[in-house]
Design a protein around this motif. Structure first.
Motif, short mmCIF file in Angstrom:
data_model
loop_
_atom_site.label_atom_id
_atom_site.label_comp_id
_atom_site.label_asym_id
_atom_site.label_seq_id
_atom_site.Cartn_x
_atom_site.Cartn_y
_atom_site.Cartn_z
N VAL A 5 41.51 44.94 54.97
CA VAL A 5 41.26 46.36 55.12
C VAL A 5 40.00 46.75 54.35
N ARG A 6 39.91 46.37 53.05
CA ARG A 6 38.76 46.70 52.21
C ARG A 6 38.90 45.98 50.88
N ILE A 7 37.85 45.95 50.13
CA ILE A 7 37.95 45.48 48.75
C ILE A 7 38.56 46.62 47.94
N HIS A 8 39.58 46.33 47.19
CA HIS A 8 40.24 47.35 46.39
C HIS A 8 39.53 47.56 45.05
N HIS A 9 39.28 46.46 44.34
CA HIS A 9 38.60 46.58 43.06
C HIS A 9 37.89 45.29 42.69
N VAL A 10 37.00 45.42 41.73
CA VAL A 10 36.32 44.31 41.08
C VAL A 10 36.69 44.42 39.61
N SER A 11 37.02 43.31 38.97
CA SER A 11 37.34 43.30 37.54
C SER A 11 36.28 42.52 36.79
N LEU A 12 35.91 43.04 35.63
CA LEU A 12 34.96 42.37 34.76
C LEU A 12 35.56 42.22 33.37
N ALA A 13 35.30 41.09 32.74
CA ALA A 13 35.72 40.88 31.35
C ALA A 13 34.68 41.51 30.43
N VAL A 14 35.16 42.16 29.37
CA VAL A 14 34.28 42.74 28.36
C VAL A 14 34.78 42.31 26.98
N ARG A 15 33.87 42.25 26.02
CA ARG A 15 34.24 41.84 24.66
C ARG A 15 34.81 43.01 23.87
N ASP A 16 34.21 44.20 24.02
CA ASP A 16 34.59 45.38 23.23
C ASP A 16 34.77 46.54 24.20
N LEU A 17 36.01 46.93 24.42
CA LEU A 17 36.32 47.95 25.43
C LEU A 17 35.67 49.29 25.10
N GLU A 18 35.64 49.68 23.84
CA GLU A 18 35.05 50.98 23.48
C GLU A 18 33.54 51.00 23.76
N ASN A 57 38.75 41.06 26.99
CA ASN A 57 39.22 39.69 26.84
C ASN A 57 39.64 39.50 25.39
N PRO A 58 40.90 39.16 25.13
CA PRO A 58 41.37 39.04 23.75
C PRO A 58 40.67 37.94 22.97
N ASN A 59 40.04 36.99 23.66
CA ASN A 59 39.31 35.92 22.97
C ASN A 59 37.88 36.31 22.64
N GLY A 60 37.45 37.51 23.11
CA GLY A 60 36.10 37.95 22.84
C GLY A 60 35.05 37.20 23.65
N GLU A 61 35.47 36.51 24.70
CA GLU A 61 34.55 35.72 25.51
C GLU A 61 34.36 36.34 26.88
N THR A 62 33.19 36.22 27.42
CA THR A 62 32.94 36.54 28.82
C THR A 62 32.27 35.33 29.44
N LEU A 63 32.13 35.34 30.72
CA LEU A 63 31.64 34.15 31.41
C LEU A 63 30.14 33.94 31.29
N ARG A 64 29.36 35.01 31.33
CA ARG A 64 27.91 34.87 31.39
C ARG A 64 27.29 34.94 29.99
N LYS A 65 26.26 34.15 29.79
CA LYS A 65 25.57 34.17 28.51
C LYS A 65 24.06 34.31 28.67
N SER A 66 23.58 34.47 29.92
CA SER A 66 22.14 34.46 30.14
C SER A 66 21.64 35.75 30.77
N GLU A 67 20.39 35.74 31.11
CA GLU A 67 19.72 36.88 31.70
C GLU A 67 20.11 37.07 33.16
N ILE A 68 19.51 38.05 33.81
CA ILE A 68 19.80 38.35 35.21
C ILE A 68 19.44 37.17 36.10
N ASP A 69 20.40 36.78 36.91
CA ASP A 69 20.18 35.76 37.93
C ASP A 69 21.01 36.20 39.13
#
Length: 127
Positions: A5-18, A57-69
């Protein structure tokens, strides 16, 4: 067969929610929406008829560590004006990579959030 039907949502991991909330709410002006009382920490936004979910992310990690690609995972939002979007990003001090005459057939602007998640803004040429 699956009937999509459609994409409902996209989720992203963040280190600090605030910090992420300040960026998405105050800088990008995304519209916050109610989130169910999950045990995890997160915030939800409405983006047109779709949703963006930020999850701390409770581990404080996200997947990307580099610049825009642009071949890395990212999400894209169609905006009304390329020019106004570039002006806004410059005004609020968000670094961006502009591709006003992209071979994609429309103008593209790429930014990184505070956790190096890639966000793409697309618009008609010369808008």
């Amino acid at each position: 067969m699956i009937e999509y039907v459609r994409i409902h949502h996209v989720s992203l991991a963040v280190r600090d929610l605030e910090q992420a909330k300040k960026f998405y709410s105050e800088v990008l002006h995304f519209q916050e929406i109610q989130r169910p009382p999950f045990r995890s920490k997160g915030i939800w936004y409405a983006v047109g008829n779709h949703q963006l979910h930020l999850l701390e992310n409770p581990n404080g990690e996200t997947l990307r560590k580099s610049e825009i690609d642009s071949v890395d995972g990212h999400f894209a939002i169609w905006v009304k004006s390329y020019k106004n979007t570039v002006e806004w990003l410059g005004k609020v001090g968000v670094p961006f990579e502009a591709r006003p005459q992209s071979v994609a057939g429309f103008a593209q602007i790429y930014i990184l959030d505070l956790d190096n998640n890639i966000i793409e803004f697309d618009a008609a040429y010369d808008s």
